[in-house]
Design an enzyme around this catalytic site. Structure first.
Site, short mmCIF file in Angstrom:
data_model
loop_
_atom_site.label_atom_id
_atom_site.label_comp_id
_atom_site.label_asym_id
_atom_site.label_seq_id
_atom_site.Cartn_x
_atom_site.Cartn_y
_atom_site.Cartn_z
N SER A 161 0.86 -1.19 0.00
CA SER A 161 0.00 0.00 0.00
C SER A 161 0.89 1.24 0.00
O SER A 161 2.09 1.16 0.29
CB SER A 161 -0.83 0.00 1.28
OG SER A 161 -1.51 1.22 1.46
N TYR A 174 -2.36 -0.91 10.43
CA TYR A 174 -2.35 -1.09 8.96
C TYR A 174 -1.00 -0.63 8.39
O TYR A 174 -0.36 -1.33 7.60
CB TYR A 174 -3.50 -0.29 8.35
CG TYR A 174 -3.70 -0.50 6.86
CD1 TYR A 174 -4.24 -1.69 6.37
CD2 TYR A 174 -3.35 0.48 5.94
CE1 TYR A 174 -4.43 -1.89 5.00
CE2 TYR A 174 -3.55 0.30 4.57
CZ TYR A 174 -4.08 -0.89 4.11
OH TYR A 174 -4.26 -1.08 2.75
N1 LIG Z 1 -8.53 -0.18 -1.93
C1 LIG Z 1 -7.47 0.56 -1.64
O1 LIG Z 1 -7.52 1.79 -1.66
C2 LIG Z 1 -6.15 -0.09 -1.32
C3 LIG Z 1 -5.01 0.72 -1.30
C4 LIG Z 1 -3.79 0.14 -0.98
C5 LIG Z 1 -3.70 -1.19 -0.70
N2 LIG Z 1 -4.83 -1.98 -0.71
C6 LIG Z 1 -4.66 -3.40 -0.38
O2 LIG Z 1 -5.16 -4.19 -1.44
C7 LIG Z 1 -5.62 -5.45 -0.93
C8 LIG Z 1 -7.02 -5.72 -1.45
O3 LIG Z 1 -7.90 -4.72 -0.94
P1 LIG Z 1 -9.27 -4.29 -1.64
O4 LIG Z 1 -9.31 -2.81 -1.62
O5 LIG Z 1 -9.46 -5.02 -2.90
O6 LIG Z 1 -10.33 -4.74 -0.53
P2 LIG Z 1 -11.25 -6.04 -0.39
O7 LIG Z 1 -11.95 -5.90 0.88
O8 LIG Z 1 -12.04 -6.22 -1.65
O9 LIG Z 1 -10.19 -7.23 -0.34
C9 LIG Z 1 -9.62 -7.73 0.84
C10 LIG Z 1 -9.92 -9.21 0.90
O10 LIG Z 1 -9.17 -9.80 1.96
C11 LIG Z 1 -9.97 -10.84 2.47
N3 LIG Z 1 -9.56 -11.29 3.81
C12 LIG Z 1 -9.67 -10.61 4.98
N4 LIG Z 1 -9.26 -11.39 6.00
C13 LIG Z 1 -8.87 -12.57 5.45
C14 LIG Z 1 -8.34 -13.78 5.97
N5 LIG Z 1 -8.15 -13.93 7.30
N6 LIG Z 1 -8.06 -14.79 5.13
C15 LIG Z 1 -8.26 -14.65 3.78
N7 LIG Z 1 -8.76 -13.53 3.22
C16 LIG Z 1 -9.06 -12.51 4.04
C17 LIG Z 1 -11.38 -10.25 2.49
O11 LIG Z 1 -12.36 -11.27 2.60
C18 LIG Z 1 -11.42 -9.49 1.17
O12 LIG Z 1 -11.94 -10.29 0.13
C19 LIG Z 1 -5.53 -5.35 0.59
O13 LIG Z 1 -4.37 -5.98 1.03
C20 LIG Z 1 -5.46 -3.83 0.83
O14 LIG Z 1 -4.79 -3.54 2.02
C21 LIG Z 1 -6.05 -1.45 -1.02
#
Ligand SMILES: NC(=O)c1ccc[n+]([C@@H]2O[C@H](COP(=O)([O-])OP(=O)(O)OC[C@H]3O[C@@H](n4cnc5c(N)ncnc54)[C@H](O)[C@@H]3O)[C@@H](O)[C@H]2O)c1
Length: 278
Positions: A161, A174
């Site tokens: 991130s 985080y």
């Molecule tokens: N959306 C953003 O702005 C953003 C920015 C930077 C980084 N990220 C990172 O990208 C990744 C995906 O995020 P996203 O925005 O698509 O959100 P999202 O909520 O769609 O995806 C996160 C997924 O992680 C899964 N998860 C949570 N706990 C879990 C566990 N114990 N075992 C297995 N799966 C588990 C959730 O069920 C979910 O499907 C994350 O790591 C997030 O930190 C997102």
């Protein structure tokens, strides 16, 4: 993209519609990879409620959509990345189904537990660190064991991130977990290079996924702004004038997993429209 056809990829946290993981799985499958849609699959306690997790019915839907493309094949394997036995079983099931495991994408993440630092609960800290950092450790470990067994190298990609490079309020756990992912990336790149296993991280800034939407609501309320004004503020401070798209991250992952990136390892690549540049 060279070198992706016929490879097998596991994408953790890819079972939520509209998420970064779904887009990565879809893109890798379009390039001919067989993909494992892996996610926790069901709500578990207060920290993993139905508002935040990918469910098994969403996982099945994503698998159907990918298989409809008739490119790489998809299958769903539920896995809670906090549990080593579950992770090791996921690897075994993947190899049984597709014959190999070549690309591990550590995408599962918890970014919705935000508390003022002096009130941050131990339970909240553990929930975030257990998924974001321990989960990436366990999946990288078992992914690397399988890749070493196969003897043909492989690629591990950690979805970190912007919070792996900069600090954010209310987000100590985080931010610490994502900075930790970069340490894991660099350490594993150095240690696993001899096996031709490349390890890289991708650092997105804001993307309005299910998680991103929750963060917009949280931070706009904290700042006393309405949702749209808050989002516009993010776009205004971005050199390219927009927020990220899940496809931006999927493109970066496909590149890093492909042979075009065969001399790139230990990298923490910003995909942030120029907002983050170190
Ligand atoms: N959306 C953003 O702005 C953003 C920015 C930077 C980084 N990220 C990172 O990208 C990744 C995906 O995020 P996203 O925005 O698509 O959100 P999202 O909520 O769609 O995806 C996160 C997924 O992680 C899964 N998860 C949570 N706990 C879990 C566990 N114990 N075992 C297995 N799966 C588990 C959730 O069920 C979910 O499907 C994350 O790591 C997030 O930190 C997102």
């Amino acid at each position: 993209m060279k070198g992706l056809k016929g490879k097998t990829a596991i994408i953790t946290g890819s079972g939520r519609k509209g998420g970064i993981g779904e887009a990565i799985a879809m893109a890798l499958a379009k390039h001919g990879c067989n993909v494992v849609i892996s996610d926790i699959g069901e709500p578990k306690g207060k920290e993993f409620s139905k508002d935040h997790v990918g469910t098994s019915s969403e996982m099945r839907q994503i698998v159907r959509e990918i298989n409809k493309l008739k490119k790489g094949k998809a299958t769903a394997i539920p896995c809670d990345v906090r549990n080593e036995k579950a992770v090791s079983d996921m690897l075994k099931k993947t190899v049984k189904k597709f014959g190999s495991m070549d690309i591990m994408v550590n995408n599962a993440g918890v970014g919705y537990i935000m508390e003022p630092f002096t009130e941050f609960k131990e339970k909240s800290w553990n929930a975030v660190l257990d998924v974001n950092l321990k989960g990436a450790f366990l999946c990288s470990k078992h992914g690397a064991i399988q890749m070493q067994k196969q003897g043909k190298g492989g690629s591990i990609i950690n979805i970190a991130s912007q919070a792996a490079k900069s600090g954010f309020p209310f987000a100590a756990a985080y931010t610490a977990s994502k900075h930790g992912m970069i340490g894991l990336t660099r350490s594993n790149a150095v240690e696993l290079g001899k096996d031709k296993i490349r390890v890289n991280a991708v650092c997105p800034n804001h993307i309005t996924t299910g998680l991103g939407h929750w963060q917009n609501k949280f931070f706009s309320e904290k700042l006393g702004l309405n949702y749209d004004d808050y989002l516009q503020g993010i776009k205004d401070k971005n050199p390219l004038g927009r927020t990220g798209l899940v496809q931006d991250i999927a493109n970066a992952v496909c590149f890093l997993a492909s042979d075009h990136a065969s001399y790139i390892t230990g990298e923490a690549m910003n995909v942030s429209g120029g907002e983050e540049y170190h």
